[in-house]
Design an enzyme around this catalytic site. Structure first.
Site, PDB file in Angstrom:
ATOM      1  N   LYS A 274       0.838  -1.206   0.000  1.00 29.88           N
ATOM      2  CA  LYS A 274       0.000   0.000   0.000  1.00 29.88           C
ATOM      3  C   LYS A 274       0.872   1.255   0.000  1.00 29.88           C
ATOM      4  CE  LYS A 274      -0.240  -0.474   5.006  1.00 29.88           C
ATOM      5  NZ  LYS A 274      -1.006  -1.035   6.131  1.00 29.88           N
TER       6      LYS A 274
ATOM      7  N   ARG B 237     -10.392  -0.098  14.497  1.00 29.13           N
ATOM      8  CA  ARG B 237     -10.121   0.778  13.380  1.00 29.13           C
ATOM      9  C   ARG B 237     -10.967   0.297  12.222  1.00 29.13           C
ATOM     10  NH1 ARG B 237      -4.012   1.013  11.156  1.00 29.13           N
ATOM     11  NH2 ARG B 237      -4.779  -0.933  10.296  1.00 29.13           N
TER      12      ARG B 237
ATOM     13  N   TYR C   3      17.165  30.426   6.135  1.00 31.68           N
ATOM     14  CA  TYR C   3      16.103  31.205   6.775  1.00 31.68           C
ATOM     15  C   TYR C   3      16.409  31.457   8.245  1.00 31.68           C
ATOM     16  CZ  TYR C   3      13.104  30.606   2.709  1.00 31.68           C
ATOM     17  OH  TYR C   3      12.574  30.646   1.456  1.00 31.68           O
TER      18      TYR C   3
ATOM     19  N   MET D 114      12.325  24.373   1.695  1.00 26.23           N
ATOM     20  CA  MET D 114      11.402  23.513   0.951  1.00 26.23           C
ATOM     21  C   MET D 114      12.136  22.640  -0.069  1.00 26.23           C
ATOM     22  SD  MET D 114       8.089  24.548  -1.334  1.00 26.23           S
ATOM     23  CE  MET D 114       7.283  25.456  -0.035  1.00 26.23           C
TER      24      MET D 114
HETATM   25  C1  LIG Z   1      -0.175  -1.949   6.713  1.00 20.55           C
HETATM   26  C2  LIG Z   1      -0.730  -3.252   7.126  1.00 20.55           C
HETATM   27  C3  LIG Z   1       0.110  -4.365   7.266  1.00 20.55           C
HETATM   28  C4  LIG Z   1       1.609  -4.268   7.207  1.00 20.55           C
HETATM   29  O1  LIG Z   1       2.071  -3.786   8.463  1.00 20.55           O
HETATM   30  P1  LIG Z   1       3.614  -3.489   8.763  1.00 20.55           P
HETATM   31  O2  LIG Z   1       3.580  -3.018  10.171  1.00 20.55           O
HETATM   32  O3  LIG Z   1       4.043  -2.435   7.808  1.00 20.55           O
HETATM   33  O4  LIG Z   1       4.353  -4.757   8.586  1.00 20.55           O
HETATM   34  C5  LIG Z   1      -0.484  -5.585   7.517  1.00 20.55           C
HETATM   35  N1  LIG Z   1      -1.829  -5.692   7.664  1.00 20.55           N
HETATM   36  C6  LIG Z   1      -2.656  -4.640   7.567  1.00 20.55           C
HETATM   37  C7  LIG Z   1      -4.115  -4.831   7.750  1.00 20.55           C
HETATM   38  C8  LIG Z   1      -2.135  -3.383   7.317  1.00 20.55           C
HETATM   39  O5  LIG Z   1      -2.955  -2.327   7.257  1.00 20.55           O
END
Ligand SMILES: *Cc1c(COP(=O)(O)O)cnc(C)c1O
Length: 346
Positions: free
Chosen positions: A39, A133, A249, A297
Site C-alpha cells: 500500500k 479501526r 532562513y 522547501m
Molecule cells: C499496513 C498493514 C500491514 C503491514 O504492516 P507493517 O507493520 O508495515 O508490517 C499488515 N496488515 C494490515 C491490515 C495493514 O494495514
C-alpha cells in the site's frame, strides 16, 4: 516536448535486499507464507517495482489500502491474490473488484451486504480483535451477510505488535476464537512486528510491510533486515562562507570561520523534514557533511569541510537507516518511508 534532463534527486532501490528481506520474513513465518503489504505506493518506494521484485522472490499475496492502488501492481501479480484493505465502501468499488478480479477485504456488515448485493464471490474478511479501526466486531460474526461470504483470508490486525504489550496475547486469543467459528481458506494475523512475536502469531499467512523495506519494528528483527532504500541528492551550488556569514532562513547558522558549503537539492517538500536538521548530516563517501541552518522547501546547505572536492552535480547520500533515523528525529519508520517526495526519481 524535449526529454527531461537527469533528476537532482534519486532513490536507489536495492532489489537484492528487498528480496532477502522477504525471504527472511517468510522463513521467520515458519509454516506460514509471507505476503506483502505494498500500500501507499509500496511504502513510498514505487509499488510496481516493489510488487514485481517481491513476486519474483516468491510472494503471492499482496495487500493495498485503496482501490486506486490496484492499477500500479495488477500487471505484475495475480489479481486474484490482491486484497484491498479498505473494502467496498461504495457499490462502484465492488464492481471494480469484479471487473479486475481482485478481492475486497470486508470490514463491516454493510460492506458484506454491498459485496453480496453485487453478486458476492471470493473475498477476505477483517475481524476486529482490539485495534478498533477497521473490521467486523466478533459479536457480529453471526450476521447472515457475514455467514454468506466466501472467505479466502480471514484476518485481524495487531495494535501493539512493536511493543511487549498484553494486548498482543489478548488479540491472539480473540483471533483464535474467531477462527473456530468462521470458515475460511486461510488465516492471517501478523504484520512485520507480529512475525517477530513468534510462530503462534503466523497462522497460514503473514502480512509484512515495513520490514520488507528495511524497517525494524522490534529488535528481534535487527539481524535479518537490510536497508532497501538509498536516497541521493545532487549539489546545486558550492560557495565559500566568510566568518560571520549566516546561512538559510532566520540565519540560524553563523559561520565561525571561513568554510566551504554546498547547497543541495533536497528539502522538506521531498520528505526531508526540519526534524532531520540541524544535528544530521549528508554523506559523500565516508565523509559526513553536517547540515548548516534550517531545511528549506527545496534545499539544504551542508558543510564541505570533510569533502572540499565536492562540486556542482555531485551526488550526496542521504542517510536512511530507518531505525536509526527514526530514533534520532522522532518520526516513525513508516513516516520516513512514506513521506519520501515525488521528486525522487525511483
Ligand atoms: C499496513 C498493514 C500491514 C503491514 O504492516 P507493517 O507493520 O508495515 O508490517 C499488515 N496488515 C494490515 C491490515 C495493514 O494495514
Amino acid at each position: 516536448m524535449p526529454d527531461l534532463p537527469p533528476p537532482s534527486l534519486r532513490l536507489k532501490l536495492d532489489r537484492a535486499a528487498l528480496t532477502a528481506n522477504w525471504r527472511a520474513l517468510d522463513a521467520l513465518s515458519g509454516d506460514a507464507s509471507a505476503g506483502a503489504a505494498v500500500k501507499a505506493d509500496g511504502y513510498g518506494l514505487g509499488a510496481g517495482t516493489v510488487a514485481k521484485t517481491l513476486q519474483q522472490a516468491g510472494a503471492c499475496d499482496f495487500f493495498i489500502a485503496h482501490w486506486s492502488e490496484a492499477p500500479d501492481i495488477v500487471h505484475y501479480v495475480d489479481p486474484a491474490r490482491i486484497s484491498v484493505l479498505h473494502g467496498p465502501i461504495r457499490s462502484e468499488d465492488a464492481d471494480y473488484a469484479r471487473g479486475l478480479g481482485i478481492k475486497p477485504v470486508i470490514n463491516s456488515i454493510e460492506q458484506a451486504r454491498r459485496w453480496l448485493d453485487g453478486g458476492g464471490g471470493r473475498c477476505d474478511l477483517m475481524v476486529d480483535t482490539g485495534i478498533n479501526r477497521l473490521g467486523v466486531a466478533p459479536q457480529d460474526l453471526g450476521d447472515s451477510a457475514i455467514a454468506a461470504l466466501e472467505v479466502d483470508i480471514l484476518m485481524s490486525h495487531l495494535a501493539s505488535a512493536d511493543e511487549d504489550s498484553p494486548l498482543n496475547a489478548l488479540q491472539l486469543e480473540r483471533f483464535r476464537d474467531v477462527c473456530a467459528v468462521v470458515p475460511a481458506q486461510r488465516r492471517s494475523l501478523a504484520n512485520s512486528a507480529g512475525i517477530a512475536l513468534g510462530r503462534d502469531y503466523a497462522f497460514q499467512l503473514t502480512r509484512p510491510g515495513l520490514s520488507l523495506y528495511g524497517g525494524v519494528p522490534r529488535n528481534e528483527l535487527t539481524d535479518d533486515i537490510r536497508q532497501v532504500a538509498f536516497p541521493q541528492a545532487a549539489v546545486i551550488q558550492v560557495r565559500d562562507l566568510s566568518p560571520g556569514d549566516s546561512v538559510g532562513y532566520n540565519a540560524t547558522f553563523i559561520a565561525p570561520r571561513a568554510m566551504r558549503a554546498a547547497t543541495v537539492s533536497l528539502g522538506y517538500a521531498d520528505g526531508f523534514l526540519r526534524c532531520r536538521g540541524p544535528a544530521s548530516a549528508l554523506r559523500f563517501g565516508e565523509a559526513a557533511l553536517p547540515l548548516l541552518g534550517k531545511v528549506s522547501m527545496d534545499m539544504v546547505v551542508v558543510d564541505l569541510t570533510a569533502a572540499p572536492q565536492v562540486g556542482e552535480g555531485d551526488w550526496l547520500d542521504v542517510p536512511f537507516s530507518l531505525p536509526e533515523i527514526a530514533r534520532s528525529c522522532g518520526m516513525s519508520q513508516y513516516e520516513l518511508l512514506t513521506t519520501l517526495g515525488r521528486r525522487f526519481r525511483r
